[in-house]
Design a protein around this motif. Structure first.
Motif, short mmCIF file in Angstrom:
data_model
loop_
_atom_site.label_atom_id
_atom_site.label_comp_id
_atom_site.label_asym_id
_atom_site.label_seq_id
_atom_site.Cartn_x
_atom_site.Cartn_y
_atom_site.Cartn_z
N TYR A 27 34.09 40.46 60.26
CA TYR A 27 34.47 41.52 61.20
C TYR A 27 34.16 41.15 62.65
O TYR A 27 34.93 41.46 63.55
CB TYR A 27 33.75 42.81 60.80
N ILE A 28 33.02 40.50 62.88
CA ILE A 28 32.55 40.31 64.27
C ILE A 28 32.66 38.88 64.80
O ILE A 28 32.25 38.61 65.92
CB ILE A 28 31.08 40.78 64.45
N GLU A 29 33.19 37.94 64.01
CA GLU A 29 33.24 36.56 64.51
C GLU A 29 33.87 36.56 65.90
O GLU A 29 34.67 37.43 66.22
CB GLU A 29 33.95 35.65 63.50
N PRO A 30 33.50 35.58 66.74
CA PRO A 30 33.86 35.62 68.16
C PRO A 30 35.36 35.70 68.47
O PRO A 30 35.74 36.13 69.56
CB PRO A 30 33.27 34.34 68.74
N GLY A 31 36.20 35.30 67.54
CA GLY A 31 37.64 35.37 67.78
C GLY A 31 38.22 36.76 67.63
O GLY A 31 39.37 37.01 68.01
N ARG A 32 37.46 37.68 67.08
CA ARG A 32 37.96 39.05 66.88
C ARG A 32 37.96 39.80 68.20
O ARG A 32 36.96 39.82 68.92
CB ARG A 32 37.07 39.79 65.88
N HIS A 64 39.37 30.63 62.16
CA HIS A 64 38.65 31.89 61.88
C HIS A 64 37.56 31.65 60.84
O HIS A 64 36.42 32.09 61.00
CB HIS A 64 39.65 32.95 61.39
N THR A 65 37.89 30.94 59.78
CA THR A 65 36.93 30.67 58.72
C THR A 65 35.71 29.94 59.27
O THR A 65 34.57 30.28 58.93
CB THR A 65 37.59 29.88 57.57
N LEU A 66 35.93 28.95 60.10
CA LEU A 66 34.80 28.22 60.68
C LEU A 66 33.92 29.13 61.54
O LEU A 66 32.69 29.02 61.52
CB LEU A 66 35.31 27.03 61.50
N ARG A 67 34.56 30.04 62.27
CA ARG A 67 33.77 31.00 63.07
C ARG A 67 33.01 31.97 62.18
O ARG A 67 31.88 32.36 62.50
CB ARG A 67 34.69 31.75 64.05
N VAL A 68 33.61 32.36 61.07
CA VAL A 68 32.91 33.24 60.12
C VAL A 68 31.69 32.53 59.55
O VAL A 68 30.61 33.12 59.44
CB VAL A 68 33.85 33.73 58.99
N VAL A 69 31.83 31.26 59.21
CA VAL A 69 30.69 30.49 58.70
C VAL A 69 29.57 30.48 59.73
O VAL A 69 28.41 30.78 59.41
CB VAL A 69 31.11 29.04 58.32
N PHE A 74 39.21 43.53 69.28
CA PHE A 74 39.80 44.84 69.05
C PHE A 74 38.80 45.91 69.48
O PHE A 74 37.60 45.62 69.59
CB PHE A 74 40.23 45.03 67.59
N PRO A 75 39.26 47.13 69.72
CA PRO A 75 38.34 48.17 70.17
C PRO A 75 37.21 48.41 69.17
O PRO A 75 37.45 48.51 67.96
CB PRO A 75 39.25 49.42 70.27
N GLY A 76 36.00 48.46 69.68
CA GLY A 76 34.84 48.76 68.84
C GLY A 76 34.09 47.55 68.33
O GLY A 76 32.96 47.68 67.85
N VAL A 77 34.68 46.36 68.41
CA VAL A 77 34.02 45.19 67.84
C VAL A 77 32.75 44.83 68.61
O VAL A 77 31.75 44.40 68.00
CB VAL A 77 34.97 43.98 67.70
N GLU A 78 32.76 45.02 69.91
CA GLU A 78 31.58 44.65 70.70
C GLU A 78 30.39 45.54 70.34
O GLU A 78 29.25 45.06 70.28
CB GLU A 78 31.88 44.71 72.19
N GLU A 79 30.64 46.81 70.08
CA GLU A 79 29.55 47.71 69.66
C GLU A 79 28.95 47.24 68.34
O GLU A 79 27.73 47.25 68.15
CB GLU A 79 30.06 49.14 69.53
N VAL A 80 29.80 46.82 67.42
CA VAL A 80 29.30 46.32 66.14
C VAL A 80 28.50 45.03 66.34
O VAL A 80 27.46 44.84 65.72
CB VAL A 80 30.46 46.13 65.13
N ARG A 81 28.97 44.17 67.23
CA ARG A 81 28.22 42.94 67.53
C ARG A 81 26.83 43.27 68.07
O ARG A 81 25.83 42.64 67.69
CB ARG A 81 28.97 42.08 68.55
N GLN A 82 26.77 44.26 68.95
CA GLN A 82 25.47 44.67 69.51
C GLN A 82 24.55 45.18 68.40
O GLN A 82 23.38 44.81 68.34
CB GLN A 82 25.67 45.77 70.56
N LEU A 83 25.07 46.04 67.54
CA LEU A 83 24.27 46.57 66.43
C LEU A 83 23.79 45.45 65.52
O LEU A 83 22.66 45.50 65.02
CB LEU A 83 25.09 47.59 65.62
N ALA A 84 24.63 44.44 65.31
CA ALA A 84 24.28 43.34 64.41
C ALA A 84 23.12 42.50 64.92
O ALA A 84 22.51 41.76 64.15
CB ALA A 84 25.50 42.46 64.16
#
Length: 196
Positions: free
Chosen positions: A128-133, A21-26, A135-145
Motif C-alpha cells: 500500500y505505501i511503497e514509494p511509487g504509490r 513495484h515489487t522491488l519497492r515493496v520488498v 494517491f490521496p491518503g497514502v502519506e498519512e498511512v506512511r506517517q502512521l507506519a
C-alpha cells in the motif's frame, strides 16, 4: 530454488513497471520488518512473491479458483482480489513454498483478514505505501507506519473501503471483517467517564 532464481521467475511474469513495484515493496517490507521485529527472510520472500499472478489472464485465475476450491465469492468481486489467492497456490506449486505464514501473507495482501499476523500486516502495508504509490491518503498511512503498524493498517483499510464505496464497487466481506478486527485492536480503553 535460490533467491536469485525466484526473483528472475517473478520478473518474467510481470511487466517492467510491476516488477519495479515489487522491488519497492520488498524494500518497504524489509524496513517495516526491521521497525516492528518481523522475520526478514519470510518478509523478503512474501514481498517478492506477492504479485506473482497479478497479470495472469482472468480465465486462468478463475480456473485455479474453481479447481482449488478457493472461496467462490471471489468470483463475485473485483478481479483485483483474485491474484492474491491464486498467487498463494501458484507459488506453492511452482516453487515448493510450504510455509503457511508466507502463503497467508500472499493470500491476504489485498483483502486483509481478521487476526492478521505480523507478516500479513507488513506485506499488506508495504504494498500500500511503497514509494511509487501516489494517491490521496497514502502519506498519512506512511506517517502512521513509522510509529504504529496496527493504526497504519487500519487507516489503509479505511481508505480502501472509502475508495470502493466512492467508485460504487462491492466490498469483499473479508476486507470489512479485517477492518473491524483492526478497529478492535487499536481501540483505546474507554475511561469511566466515557462509559457512563
Amino acid at each position: 530454488m535460490n533467491r536469485k532464481d525466484l526473483a528472475e521467475a517473478v520478473r518474467q511474469e510481470l511487466p517492467k513497471t510491476r516488477w519495479e513495484h515489487t522491488l519497492r515493496v520488498v524494500d518497504t517490507a524489509l524496513e517495516l520488518a526491521d521497525r516492528f521485529g518481523a522475520d526478514r527472510e519470510k518478509v523478503d520472500l512474501a514481498a517478492l512473491l506477492h504479485d506473482f499472478c497479478k497479470f495472469w489472464p482472468e480465465k486462468r485465475m478463475e480456473k485455479v479458483i474453481r479447481d482449488r476450491d478457493l472461496p467462490r465469492d471471489l468470483l463475485e468481486h473485483n478481479v483485483e482480489l483474485w491474484h492474491a489467492f491464486v498467487g498463494a497456490e501458484a507459488v506453492r506449486d511452482r516453487f515448493g513454498i510450504e510455509d503457511g505464514e508466507i502463503l497467508d501473507a500472499i493470500r491476504y495482501h489485498t483483502s486483509g483478514r481478521p487476526h492478521m499476523s505480523l507478516l500479513d500486516k507488513i506485506i499488506l502495508l508495504a504494498d500500500y505505501i511503497e514509494p511509487g504509490r501516489k494517491f490521496p491518503g497514502v502519506e498519512e498511512v506512511r506517517q502512521l507506519a513509522r510509529e504504529d503498524l496496527d493504526k497504519a493498517v487500519l487507516k489503509s483499510l479505511d481508505n480502501t473501503l472509502v475508495f470502493l464505496i466512492h467508485r460504487g464497487q462491492k466490498v469483499y466481506p473479508l476486507t470489512l471483517a479485517a477492518r473491524n478486527d483492526m478497529v478492535d485492536r487499536v481501540r483505546q480503553p474507554r475511561s469511566k467517564e466515557e462509559s457512563l
